[in-house]
Design an enzyme around this catalytic site. Structure first.
Site, mmCIF file in Angstrom:
data_model
loop_
_atom_site.group_PDB
_atom_site.id
_atom_site.type_symbol
_atom_site.label_atom_id
_atom_site.label_comp_id
_atom_site.label_asym_id
_atom_site.label_seq_id
_atom_site.Cartn_x
_atom_site.Cartn_y
_atom_site.Cartn_z
ATOM 1 C CD GLU A 158 7.371 -1.238 -8.523
ATOM 2 O OE1 GLU A 158 6.402 -0.870 -8.862
ATOM 3 O OE2 GLU A 158 8.969 -1.502 -7.795
ATOM 4 C CB CYS A 170 -1.889 -2.111 -7.585
ATOM 5 S SG CYS A 170 -0.652 -3.038 -9.077
ATOM 6 C CB SER A 177 -1.093 -0.277 1.282
ATOM 7 O OG SER A 177 -0.071 0.199 2.039
ATOM 8 N N GLY A 237 4.008 2.190 1.678
ATOM 9 C CA GLY A 237 5.481 2.781 1.068
ATOM 10 C C GLY A 237 6.079 3.766 1.476
#
Ligand SMILES: NC(=O)C1=CN([C@@H]2O[C@H](COP(=O)(O)OP(=O)(O)OC[C@H]3O[C@@H](n4cnc5c(N)ncnc54)[C@H](O)[C@@H]3O)[C@@H](O)[C@H]2O)C=CC1
Ligand SMILES: O=C(O)CCC(=O)N[C@@H](CCC(=O)O)C(=O)O
Length: 476
Positions: A229, A263, A207, A211
């Site tokens: 990512e 995502c 998430s 991050g």
């Protein structure tokens, strides 16, 4: 005493796995010990080892897919696809290593040679998400090992069994036990792994919030690699399509594949105010046919449950919040059994919602936004801090060009779904979707550092000007 962990099948609630949280420092120490030997092997040796790993996964394809389907709740066909991608990753990463980070030499000045070669960082940590418990960590582990790093991998606490299975395949394929270490655990173990002084870098998929926390944690260690990512609040603009049925299928796949837990899933469907009704009707017809069921059910479902009850609660709360802010449900979100995390696909018109939350709703919810013209569509697409995936459905190459230039995202598609990105291309986002270290084909880049060497077999003076000529006393 180590924390006890369990994982449960989302579709049935049955216990699937139990074990203990591990000790990242101890695992890093083992991976450090293995690093010199592993890095010293030739690339060919490491590539052959990875091919053997792919063969092990191939031999266990059925068993692995069955486990992933049970642990994540995704339909069996989708889990089979995931295992296929795991296998395919090996050859793609071997090719990527050579193309992105191989060795080159060229002529330099005064008969010298310039050589560019790559070296591994050392011990890399990999943190995996639950939605692709094998494919996404594998997408970091394979390039990292190929480049000569050793790895400590922590799977999501929601999918420990799939993570464990993946690591066993590497070991059975011939990767030394200490070159790839598994550490189970939740966020605290993740933080400890990320923050350990012995780690040379971290490859994270998850998430945007996590991050950001990791980027803060790494603020004092800018010399360490951190690849992030993260997710997206992805727009899909459905503008002027010739084939409405095909467009409806693209929209449905974009929004509801993996029960919206990718995502790259489309979160916002942006349509023209005038004339969008036909498209919407077609989408609704298709959505009504979506089967939501157990991963192994017959007929095969399009969607399984979301990962757990907490995730389902969260998606439901976000849907209610949108309604309370003025969103008008077109297709309501249902949870047929309150004790289980099955959710049906939902669509909500949020055109008149002021201050719409710019968050990633990680579930089967599609927000509809009506706009007056194409410029407004692009502006709406960009109304987000994220920047992972975007797609436009249009007959017009000019409109696609305008969209491509106007939209900020790492994946920008034309007449294709927002999801299903190829592993043979770079994959990553801008904004809070990442930190400019795209993965997939470009994962090779962050797994090795380039060393430039200017080389000559004999010393030759290279200073030619600014010296006095001893014979004439003149300056050369
Ligand atoms: N861009 C991409 O390639 C992808 C992004 N995602 C994103 O991942 C999310 C879903 O996965 P989740 O497992 O819920 O993500 P998450 O961020 O909750 O967890 C991911 C991993 O990081 C660990 N973690 C979480 N917070 C941490 C922290 N502060 N410090 C250290 N470790 C931490 C977790 O234990 C887990 O192993 C979605 O937001 C999705 O969009 C998922 C797949 C691909
Ligand atoms: O990493 C790769 O090899 C390619 C990128 C990829 O698999 N993307 C997936 C999304 C992954 C996710 O949402 O978790 C896709 O585009 O569907």
């Amino acid at each position: 005493m180590a924390e006890t962990m369990t994982s449960h099948e989302p579709a049935t609630g049955k216990k699937l796995w139990s074990g203990s949280a591990g000790d990242p420092a101890a695992e890093i120490a083992k991976a450090r010990e293995a690093f010199p030997d592993w890095a010293d092997h030739s690339f060919t040796f490491r590539a052959e080892t990875m091919r053997r790993v792919a063969n092990v996964v191939r031999a266990k394809e059925k068993e692995f897919a069955d486990l992933i389907a049970r642990e994540t709740g995704k339909p069996l066909w989708e889990a089979q696809q995931e295992v296929g991608i795991v296998i395919g990753k090996v050859d793609i990463s071997i090719d990527a290593y050579s193309n992105r980070t191989g060795s080159t030499t060229f002529e330099g000045a005064l008969g010298s040679k310039v050589a560019v070669r790559h070296r591994p960082h050392g011990v890399l940590g990999v943190l995996g998400p639950y939605n692709f418990p094998a494919h996404l960590p594998n997408g970091h582990i394979v390039p990292a090992l190929l480049a000569g790093n050793t790895v400590v991998f922590k799977p999501s606490e929601k999918t420990p069994a799939s993570g464990e299975f993946l690591v066993q395949c590497f070991h059975e394929g011939g990767v030394p036990e200490n070159a790839l270490r598994l550490v189970q655990g939740g966020i605290e173990v993740g933080k400890a792994l990320a923050g350990d002084d012995g780690l040379d870098g971290l490859l994270f998929t998850g998430s945007a919030g996590a991050g950001k926390a990791l980027a803060k944690q790494y603020a004092d260690t800018p010399h360490k690699i951190l690849a992030i990512e993260a997710g997206g609040n992805n727009p899909l603009v459905a503008w002027d399509m010739k084939d409405i049925h095909a467009a409806a299928a693209i929209i449905t796949q974009s929004a509801f594949l993996s029960a919206g837990q990718r995502c790259t899933c489309a979160r916002r469907l942006i349509v023209p105010e005038e004339g969008h009704e036909e498209t919407l009707d077609e989408v609704l017809k298709l959505v009504d046919r979506i089967i939501v069921d157990h991963p192994h059910a017959d007929p095969a479902p399009f969607m399984g449950p979301v990962i757990d009850n907490a995730a389902a609660d969260n998606v439901q709360e976000q849907f209610v919040e949108l309604m309370m802010k003025g969103g008008v449900p077109i297709k309501k979100l249902h949870r047929p059994d309150e004790e289980k995390p099955f959710l049906t696909p939902a669509i909500i018109d949020v055109t008149n919602v002021k201050n719409r939350p710019d968050v990633e709703i990680f579930g089967p919810v599609l927000q509809l936004v009506r706009v007056r013209n194409f410029e407004e569509a692009i502006a709406e697409a960009n109304k987000t801090r994220f920047g992972l995936a975007a797609s436009v459905l249009t007959r017009s190459p000019e409109l696609y060009k305008q969209f491509w230039r106007g939209v900020r995202a790492g994946v920008v598609n034309w007449n294709k779904p927002t999801n299903g990105a190829p592993s043979t291309a770079p994959f990553g986002g801008v904004g809070i979707s990442g930190n400019h270290r795209p993965s997939a084909y470009y994962a090779a880049d962050y797994c090795a550092w380039p060393v430039t060497s200017v080389e000559a077999e004999l010393c030759r003076a290279s200073i030619g000007t600014g010296l006095k000529d001893p014979a004439t006393e003149k300056t050369r």
